[in-house]
Write a protein that holds these residues in place. Structure first.
Motif, PDB file in Angstrom:
ATOM      1  N   VAL A  54     -62.875  15.446  44.297  1.00  0.00           N
ATOM      2  CA  VAL A  54     -63.024  14.221  45.090  1.00  0.00           C
ATOM      3  C   VAL A  54     -62.356  14.390  46.454  1.00  0.00           C
ATOM      4  O   VAL A  54     -62.933  14.028  47.489  1.00  0.00           O
ATOM      5  CB  VAL A  54     -62.438  13.010  44.329  1.00  0.00           C
ATOM      6  CG1 VAL A  54     -62.328  11.796  45.222  1.00  0.00           C
ATOM      7  CG2 VAL A  54     -63.294  12.699  43.104  1.00  0.00           C
ATOM      8  N   ALA A  55     -61.159  14.953  46.461  1.00  0.00           N
ATOM      9  CA  ALA A  55     -60.472  15.184  47.738  1.00  0.00           C
ATOM     10  C   ALA A  55     -61.274  16.143  48.615  1.00  0.00           C
ATOM     11  O   ALA A  55     -61.411  15.935  49.822  1.00  0.00           O
ATOM     12  CB  ALA A  55     -59.072  15.730  47.494  1.00  0.00           C
ATOM     13  N   GLY A  56     -61.814  17.196  48.024  1.00  0.00           N
ATOM     14  CA  GLY A  56     -62.623  18.146  48.780  1.00  0.00           C
ATOM     15  C   GLY A  56     -63.887  17.523  49.334  1.00  0.00           C
ATOM     16  O   GLY A  56     -64.326  17.850  50.436  1.00  0.00           O
ATOM     17  N   CYS A  57     -64.463  16.583  48.596  1.00  0.00           N
ATOM     18  CA  CYS A  57     -65.669  15.892  49.064  1.00  0.00           C
ATOM     19  C   CYS A  57     -65.357  15.035  50.280  1.00  0.00           C
ATOM     20  O   CYS A  57     -66.133  14.998  51.239  1.00  0.00           O
ATOM     21  CB  CYS A  57     -66.246  15.044  47.937  1.00  0.00           C
ATOM     22  SG  CYS A  57     -67.822  14.280  48.353  1.00  0.00           S
ATOM     23  N   PHE A  58     -64.224  14.345  50.259  1.00  0.00           N
ATOM     24  CA  PHE A  58     -63.852  13.522  51.401  1.00  0.00           C
ATOM     25  C   PHE A  58     -63.557  14.376  52.626  1.00  0.00           C
ATOM     26  O   PHE A  58     -63.891  14.011  53.746  1.00  0.00           O
ATOM     27  CB  PHE A  58     -62.636  12.652  51.087  1.00  0.00           C
ATOM     28  CG  PHE A  58     -62.960  11.460  50.239  1.00  0.00           C
ATOM     29  CD1 PHE A  58     -64.004  10.615  50.557  1.00  0.00           C
ATOM     30  CD2 PHE A  58     -62.215  11.183  49.112  1.00  0.00           C
ATOM     31  CE1 PHE A  58     -64.303   9.513  49.783  1.00  0.00           C
ATOM     32  CE2 PHE A  58     -62.503  10.080  48.320  1.00  0.00           C
ATOM     33  CZ  PHE A  58     -63.556   9.240  48.660  1.00  0.00           C
ATOM     34  N   PRO A  62     -69.871  18.410  50.002  1.00  0.00           N
ATOM     35  CA  PRO A  62     -70.116  18.879  48.635  1.00  0.00           C
ATOM     36  C   PRO A  62     -69.729  20.338  48.375  1.00  0.00           C
ATOM     37  O   PRO A  62     -69.309  20.673  47.272  1.00  0.00           O
ATOM     38  CB  PRO A  62     -71.610  18.665  48.436  1.00  0.00           C
ATOM     39  CG  PRO A  62     -72.188  18.568  49.801  1.00  0.00           C
ATOM     40  CD  PRO A  62     -71.108  18.048  50.687  1.00  0.00           C
ATOM     41  N   ILE A  63     -69.849  21.186  49.365  1.00  0.00           N
ATOM     42  CA  ILE A  63     -69.503  22.595  49.139  1.00  0.00           C
ATOM     43  C   ILE A  63     -67.993  22.739  48.959  1.00  0.00           C
ATOM     44  O   ILE A  63     -67.531  23.405  48.026  1.00  0.00           O
ATOM     45  CB  ILE A  63     -70.020  23.476  50.299  1.00  0.00           C
ATOM     46  CG1 ILE A  63     -71.549  23.464  50.284  1.00  0.00           C
ATOM     47  CG2 ILE A  63     -69.484  24.891  50.191  1.00  0.00           C
ATOM     48  CD1 ILE A  63     -72.183  24.165  51.449  1.00  0.00           C
ATOM     49  N   LEU A  64     -67.235  22.100  49.824  1.00  0.00           N
ATOM     50  CA  LEU A  64     -65.786  22.143  49.681  1.00  0.00           C
ATOM     51  C   LEU A  64     -65.348  21.425  48.410  1.00  0.00           C
ATOM     52  O   LEU A  64     -64.366  21.822  47.773  1.00  0.00           O
ATOM     53  CB  LEU A  64     -65.088  21.540  50.896  1.00  0.00           C
ATOM     54  CG  LEU A  64     -63.572  21.676  50.914  1.00  0.00           C
ATOM     55  CD1 LEU A  64     -63.163  23.145  50.884  1.00  0.00           C
ATOM     56  CD2 LEU A  64     -62.976  20.998  52.121  1.00  0.00           C
ATOM     57  N   ALA A  65     -66.081  20.392  47.999  1.00  0.00           N
ATOM     58  CA  ALA A  65     -65.760  19.687  46.755  1.00  0.00           C
ATOM     59  C   ALA A  65     -65.887  20.624  45.559  1.00  0.00           C
ATOM     60  O   ALA A  65     -65.016  20.651  44.687  1.00  0.00           O
ATOM     61  CB  ALA A  65     -66.676  18.477  46.582  1.00  0.00           C
TER      62      ALA A  65
END
Length: 133
Positions: A54-58, A62-65
């Motif tokens: 979730v933190a990566g998505c923010f 989506p790739i970092l998530a």
């Protein structure tokens, strides 16, 4: 192939295992018992994956998530030291938040609130006179 130890009648030797060993169940002298510590680590890894994802998505989409979720789960389940401790603590926070949400029926309340908003919007649109632009 994974390597493991095989203990039979006091003779312990390391042999390659053809199938992966489950982290939750430990085989010892032909008896199987549930390993609570491994189950707790599994839950912590899943929680860390969710919060890191979730933190990566923010932060980066989506790739970092996906990368953050994988990194959080991997770190919580396999790393020792400070990084592993932090990842497991993140997993504990996610577990506590999930338990709290289940206890307060948060999902049911939010779906009911969404239905109310949609119904009010529909009623408002039906009350307005239709004009062609």
């Amino acid at each position: 192939m994974m390597k493991g130890t095989y203990n039979y009648a006091g003779n312990q030797s390391e042999v390659p295992l053809a199938v992966p060993v489950s982290h939750s169940y430990v085989h010892n002298n032909d008896s199987v018992y549930f390993d609570e510590e491994a189950d707790e680590r599994s839950k912590q890894a899943k929680g860390a994956a969710v919060l890191c994802g979730v933190a990566g998505c923010f932060v980066g989409g989506p790739i970092l998530a996906a990368l953050a979720a994988f990194g959080g789960a991997f770190t919580a389940s396999r790393k020792k030291g400070a990084f592993g401790d932090v990842a497991r603590a993140v997993g504990d926070v996610a577990i506590a938040a999930g338990d709290k949400a289940r206890a307060s029926d948060l999902l049911g309340k939010s779906s009911n609130a969404a239905k109310v908003v949609v119904n009010r919007a529909r009623e408002t649109l039906e009350e307005r006179p239709h004009t062609n632009i």
